[in-house]
Design a protein around this motif. Structure first.
Motif, short mmCIF file in Angstrom:
data_model
loop_
_atom_site.label_atom_id
_atom_site.label_comp_id
_atom_site.label_asym_id
_atom_site.label_seq_id
_atom_site.Cartn_x
_atom_site.Cartn_y
_atom_site.Cartn_z
N GLN A 11 88.08 49.49 59.18
CA GLN A 11 89.04 49.17 60.22
C GLN A 11 89.02 47.70 60.60
O GLN A 11 90.07 47.08 60.74
N PRO A 49 101.39 48.61 60.98
CA PRO A 49 101.60 50.00 60.54
C PRO A 49 102.83 50.62 61.20
O PRO A 49 103.11 50.41 62.37
N ARG A 94 100.69 55.62 62.54
CA ARG A 94 99.24 55.51 62.72
C ARG A 94 98.69 56.81 63.27
O ARG A 94 99.18 57.33 64.27
N LYS A 136 95.27 58.36 64.83
CA LYS A 136 94.00 57.89 65.39
C LYS A 136 93.13 59.05 65.83
O LYS A 136 93.57 59.90 66.62
N ASP A 158 91.30 58.78 60.72
CA ASP A 158 92.29 57.73 60.96
C ASP A 158 93.13 57.52 59.70
O ASP A 158 92.63 57.71 58.59
N ASP A 204 96.57 54.75 58.59
CA ASP A 204 97.77 54.02 58.98
C ASP A 204 98.60 53.70 57.75
O ASP A 204 98.07 53.42 56.68
N ARG A 209 102.08 51.67 56.27
CA ARG A 209 103.06 50.62 56.56
C ARG A 209 104.39 50.97 55.93
O ARG A 209 104.44 51.70 54.94
#
Lengths: 333, 513
Positions: free
Chosen positions: B7, B20, B23, B25, B41, B43, B45
């Protein structure tokens, strides 16, 4: 006795039971006593030994068939052919009675009825065709065979004084009408078969999960076949009662019975998806149908009003059953 | 620890255009008895292909089902374009522009291509009648974009699986999605069809769509993806830039090292050949399968889903008829026509899917345990319930089945305990050869390790055991020998002691060594 008691709690679980689930499970028993109470309060002819036997008599034909059909349904299939199979068997036994005598007529009738049952069993068990379609087709096919056999006429036993054939429908033993006796004894025997023998266990397994049963080495095709033989057998027993009581037969006497039988089975809480059900509860289901019929007659309502009431009772029973499984009364989507 | 590195690296390099789009989380999800996802997690794009990698049961599909609104997460956040969103149904996910292309196709074979594409969304005249011309025209535009050769009016059932996959993609494009999730899309495609699909995915990517691509085929992932996120046992293991990593690193991360440490692998004392399979084949499924299993050893069958392992086992067990080949048990040539025959010859099969094939869920633990050899508990058709209870209680203790009692419905047991009931069922038939197909799929780590130990003990006690598995740690833990399958044939056989993870992976993905 324990077998009978066990049947009141199908699907033994240790979970806590909500009121809804309680009604779902015991609704049928409650409904039964509710019927008894209501009819006893509204008509004084209802609560008598005479009337009791009358109800059981009324229930015995549908009930006896329903016992065999319960096995079929627990095995995950349907049998809609029993109505015209009943016509066929009754016409056959009555017609043969005068031709070859009751001693030969009865076994012959059983042989031919089982033969038709085995056609059902072969098509559904070994060819794995859809049971609804096969037996629905059978329903009209057998009616056709019956009409061809009788040439469209009704059949009669010409000399109904001089035969022992009347014992099945009109006789009694120790004060109990023989039809009621046939019904009750078959029910007890089949309840024990269902719960205590490996055959019964296997029928539950193929209906509950046919694939798992197959993977466990059960011969699914043979078992399905047997359930159809059984329903043909109980239908033959019912034909014996019917033919003997009437001492004759219309060629379409069993018309509509398939739905009454199925109604009794469903009312008893046997799942149409297979895998669960009980003979005792089927008996109660059929008795409720007979009670409604009897009570409405005593109250002076016309014969056909029972159809509407029966429908309401079935819908209520099925709804309660589903609601109990879902945990709430209405579906959320 | 790995998590933090991944991260912080990322946030340091974060450039404006790499913000992103989507995402996830700290997403967690538990099923009864299993923690499927633990603080994961992810993410993604816009305009990238993000591969999600992990073994079977690592939690990939669960994560995607959360994204698509099919499952509700127990904890964590889903952030789409800087907005915290909740997606509690597939419809809601679709409205947010997130679409999942399913592993199993969810199309209606009897309808036309166009009707399938616009199902639930058909263009209409005044809200009533379907506007067929507009339907076919709009569908045609989408098909053209996908370079499809078939017509909107073709019945779906006439298309090949690959083309049906295209229809599934076309259906997603109707909604102009922001995120498209592909869940193992190439499982049933030929090489040529794959090339076409990859072209479509690249085209989507260039138009700015974010793509999540789930697969465990390394070659595809390295060909297609920009970044790779690895999951293992429901936990986040890290995210890699595809260009800066290699297959070894990713494989390492995917497999981990936490094998059941205390399982010993002394070479087993081999007994007689219990099972010998020679040249077994079914056209279209698998071919030329030959192997043998000795008394006292565990043979692992390793391969990807669809490699034909289950079908081979089902054939040996009498559930399928082989076109070629023979099966010998204890040196005797046999024809096994049904599971019933198989059981008589001392075979047992713990099937792949315990709910569909293993258990009658509505029946009690006791009834399930004795189902495969009910005749042993029956005298003159009469079941000896007391004997049944004794045998169930014996296995309940031996296998440590956690359940309130013999009459308890198997429906209410956890996955691990259900699986133990199935294993108990087969052990109660006293088999000589036991086949276990994915014995620990979807069950918790504790039960998993118990079952692994049990398998070792069974072999030691004189059974011949076959374990089919898609999980490398499992195969390495329990097997004495490993048979690798790919695409319906055996690619290689290994001794436990001489195999490396790398060669195994190559053997099951068809990369020739």
């Amino acid at each position: 006795m324990k077998a009978l008691l066990d049947s009141f709690r199908p699907g033994l679980t240790n979970r806590e039971i909500t009121p809804l689930q309680f009604f779902g499970k015991h609704g049928i028993t409650i409904a039964f006593f509710l019927c008894v109470v209501i009819f006893s309060l509204t008509t004084d002819k209802f609560l008598s030994t005479d009337n009791f036997f009358k109800v059981v008599m009324q229930a015995s034909i549908i009930g006896t068939i329903a016992l065999g059909v319960t096995f079929v349904v627990i095995g995950g299939n349907l049998d809609l052919s029993v109505g015209s199979l009943l016509s066929f068997a009754t016409v056959l036994v009555v017609d043969l009675h005068d031709k070859v005598g009751p001693g030969m007529a009865i076994p012959l009738m059983f042989v031919f009825t089982l033969l038709i049952g085995s056609v059902n069993g072969f098509l559904i068990g070994y060819l794995r065709l859809n049971s609804l379609i096969v037996t629905l087709g059978m329903l009209s096919a057998i009616q056709g065979i019956t009409l061809v056999y009788t040439g469209g006429k009704n059949v009669d036993i010409s000399n109904d004084e001089n035969t022992w054939f009347d014992i099945f429908g009109r006789g009694d033993l120790f004060g109990i009408p023989v039809p009621a006796l046939i019904f009750i004894v078959s029910a007890i025997v089949l309840q024990v078969v269902l719960l205590k023998t490996s055959f019964g266990r296997k029928v539950f397994a193929i209906g509950g999960n046919g694939t798992a049963a197959l993977f466990s080495g059960l011969r699914r095709n043979r078992l399905v076949f047997s359930t159809y033989l059984l329903s043909a057998f109980t239908t033959a027993c019912a034909a014996l009662i019917l033919g003997s009581r009437v001492m004759g037969s219309q060629n379409n006497v069993g018309q509509g019975y398939e739905l009454l039988v199925l109604a009794g089975v469903i009312l008893g809480g046997t799942s149409l998806l297979g895998g669960s059900g009980s003979i005792v509860r089927t008996v109660i289901g059929v008795l409720i149908l007979a009670l409604i019929q009897n009570g409405l007659q005593l109250l002076g309502y016309p014969y056909y009003s029972q159809w509407l009431v029966t429908w309401v009772v079935i819908i209520a029973a099925v709804w309660l059953d589903i609601a109990a499984k879902r945990g709430k009364l209405f579906s959320s989507y | 620890m790995h998590v933090e590195t991944a991260q912080s690296n990322e946030s340091a390099n974060l450039q404006p255009d790499q913000k992103p789009l989507l995402r996830l989380k700290n997403v967690s999800k538990s099923f009864p008895g299993v923690k499927a996802l633990d603080n994961v997690d992810l993410d993604v794009r816009a305009g990238e292909v993000h591969a999600l990698l992990g073994e079977n049961g690592a939690g990939k599909s669960t994560l995607m089902k959360i994204l698509a609104g099919i499952y509700k997460p127990d904890g964590g956040e889903v952030i789409l374009e800087d907005q915290l969103v909740t997606m509690s149904s597939p419809l809601e996910a679709r409205d947010h522009g997130v679409l999942l292309i399913h592993q199993e196709l969810s199309l209606v074979p009897d309808m036309s291509v166009a009707e399938n594409v616009f199902l639930g969304n058909l263009p209409r005249f005044g809200g009533m009648l379907v506007n067929n011309r507009q339907l076919n025209q709009r569908c045609g535009e989408i098909l053209e974009r996908l370079n499809c050769k078939f017509q909107p009016t073709d019945p779906l059932g006439h298309l090949s699986i690959a083309n049906q996959q295209m229809v599934e993609i076309a259906r997603a494009l109707v909604f102009q999605p922001k995120v498209v999730v592909f869940d193992e899309p190439t499982a049933s495609l030929t090489d040529y069809e794959k090339v076409v699909l990859f072209g479509v995915i690249r085209e989507l990517k260039e138009s700015g769509t974010a793509i999540v691509y789930i697969s465990h085929r390394m070659d595809e992932i390295f060909e297609l993806s920009d970044r790779i996120t690895v999951l293992r046992d429901g936990t986040y293991q890290g995210t890699f830039e595809t260009a800066q990593t290699n297959e070894d690193e990713v494989t390492q991360c995917m497999i981990g090292r936490d094998l059941d440490a205390d399982i010993e692998h002394e070479p087993p004392e081999l007994g007689n050949k219990a099972l010998k399979v020679d040249g077994l084949g079914i056209e279209g499924l698998y071919s030329d399968i030959s192997f043998d299993v000795h008394v006292g050893e565990v043979v692992g069958f390793y391969g990807l889903v669809g490699a034909g392992r289950t079908e081979v086992m089902e054939t040996i067990f009498g559930l399928r008829k082989p076109d070629t080949g023979s099966v010998q048990i204890n040196g005797e040539d046999l024809v096994i026509n049904s599971p019933c025959d198989a059981i008589d010859h001392g075979l047992g099969l713990v099937p792949e899917s315990r709910k569909e094939q293993g258990l009658v869920l509505g029946m009690s633990c006791k009834d399930n345990t004795t189902l495969a050899n009910i005749s042993k508990f029956t005298k003159f058709g009469w079941i000896d319930t007391a004997a049944e209870r004794t045998i169930f209680e014996e296995y309940m203790e031996k296998l440590r089945i956690k359940c309130p009692g013999w009459e308890y419905e198997t429906l209410n047991l956890s996955g691990g305990n259900q699986q133990k009931v199935v294993i108990g069922k087969w052990l109660s038939t006293s088999p000589k050869i036991l086949i276990l197909d994915e014995p620990t799929r979807g069950i918790d780590v504790g039960s998993k390790s118990e079952i692994h130990h049990l398998i070792r003990e069974l072999a030691k006690s004189g059974l011949a055991v076959i374990v089919v598995s898609s999980e490398m740690p499992e195969v390495l833990t329990v097997s004495d020998r490993i048979v690798a399958m790919y695409d319906g044939r055996i690619t290689q056989c290994f001794d436990r002691n001489e195999v490396t993870e790398d060669t195994l992976i190559r053997a099951i993905t068809g990369q020739t060594v």
